[in-house]
Write a protein that holds these residues in place. Structure first.
Motif, PDB file in Angstrom:
ATOM      1  N   LEU A  23       0.798  -1.223   0.000  1.00 13.69           N
ATOM      2  CA  LEU A  23       0.000   0.000   0.000  1.00 13.69           C
ATOM      3  C   LEU A  23       0.833   1.276   0.000  1.00 13.69           C
ATOM      4  N   ARG A  77      -4.445  -5.308  -4.995  1.00 15.52           N
ATOM      5  CA  ARG A  77      -5.246  -4.669  -6.053  1.00 15.52           C
ATOM      6  C   ARG A  77      -4.671  -3.301  -6.409  1.00 15.52           C
ATOM      7  N   ARG A  78      -4.202  -2.596  -5.404  1.00 19.56           N
ATOM      8  CA  ARG A  78      -3.652  -1.265  -5.667  1.00 19.56           C
ATOM      9  C   ARG A  78      -2.372  -1.351  -6.491  1.00 19.56           C
ATOM     10  N   THR A 118      -1.500  -0.169 -10.561  1.00 16.98           N
ATOM     11  CA  THR A 118      -0.419   0.755 -10.976  1.00 16.98           C
ATOM     12  C   THR A 118       0.625   0.052 -11.845  1.00 16.98           C
TER      13      THR A 118
END
Length: 227
Positions: free
Chosen positions: A146, A217-218, A222
């Motif tokens: 994150l 997912r983040r 990206t």
């Protein structure tokens, strides 16, 4: 995907630099230092549970840094797998947890005890010690996924779990089910089992599973890493 080769590659990344090897040595060194404190405990309070909490609590502070660094690699290595990275981090946590168990048992045996049953639930506490380190490591991988800057992510592995514990202290019933430190204390209690294991599972769902799912997912969004 998770394969033996991918996990092995991730494990090599964990010891791929001098700094990372030093971090692993320091993690075990912290456990050794904590185990040495056993002799300073009152003899009647020396049990495998109290020593285990002392050792595993100390080790769980630097260990997540390993997870942070492994997860952060995915930003620079799009060929690296998210799942294999997490699997490698958990494998390291299991080994470190077992090492913590050995240190705890050795420290108690060396120091001696006048407690009525100092070795009560030793098997369950050994399993609990491994679970504690697995959850700590998952906090590290989740925050590493994150937070883009490793230094901030490492700091967050300390500040966020302990901050949540402190903030939820007035709501002890909620705190005991939703924070990693409360989970640590629950599974390493003198009478393991029952609510303690359920509390670990609850904290693991939030800080282990959910945190890593959101982080994965983040980072995939990206363009970092692959599944």
């Amino acid at each position: 995907m998770v394969g033996d080769g991918a996990v092995a590659h991730a494990l090599r990344r964990a010891v791929g630099t001098r700094g990372r090897r030093v971090l692993l040595v320091v993690t075990i060194g912290v456990g050794l230092a904590a185990a040495a404190l056993t002799a300073g405990l009152p003899s009647g309070e020396r049990t495998v549970a109290t020593v285990g909490e002392l050792v595993h609590g100390a080790v769980s502070v630097p260990l997540p840094f390993v997870g942070v660094l492994l997860a952060n690699d995915l930003r620079r290595r799009p060929d690296a797998g998210v799942l294999s990275t997490i699997a490698a981090a958990v494998s390291i946590a299991v080994v470190v947890g077992l090492a913590g168990d050995v240190l705890s048992v050795a420290a108690l045996a060396a120091a001696g005890s006048t407690a009525p049953d100092p070795w009560a639930h030793v098997g369950a506490i050994a399993v609990a010690g491994v679970l504690v380190q697995v959850l700590a490591q998952l906090v590290g991988t989740g925050l590493g996924l994150l937070i883009g800057r490793p230094a901030w992510a490492c700091l967050a592995t300390i500040v966020l779990p302990l901050g949540a514990y402190a903030l939820l202290t007035p709501l002890a019933g909620v705190r005991d089910w939703l924070t990693p430190y409360a989970a640590l204390r629950a599974v390493l209690a003198e009478s393991p089992g029952g609510p303690g294991w359920a509390r670990w599972a609850s904290a693991a769902l939030l800080w282990g599973v959910a945190l890593n799912v959101v982080g994965a997912r983040r980072i995939r969004a990206t363009g970092g890493g692959r599944w």
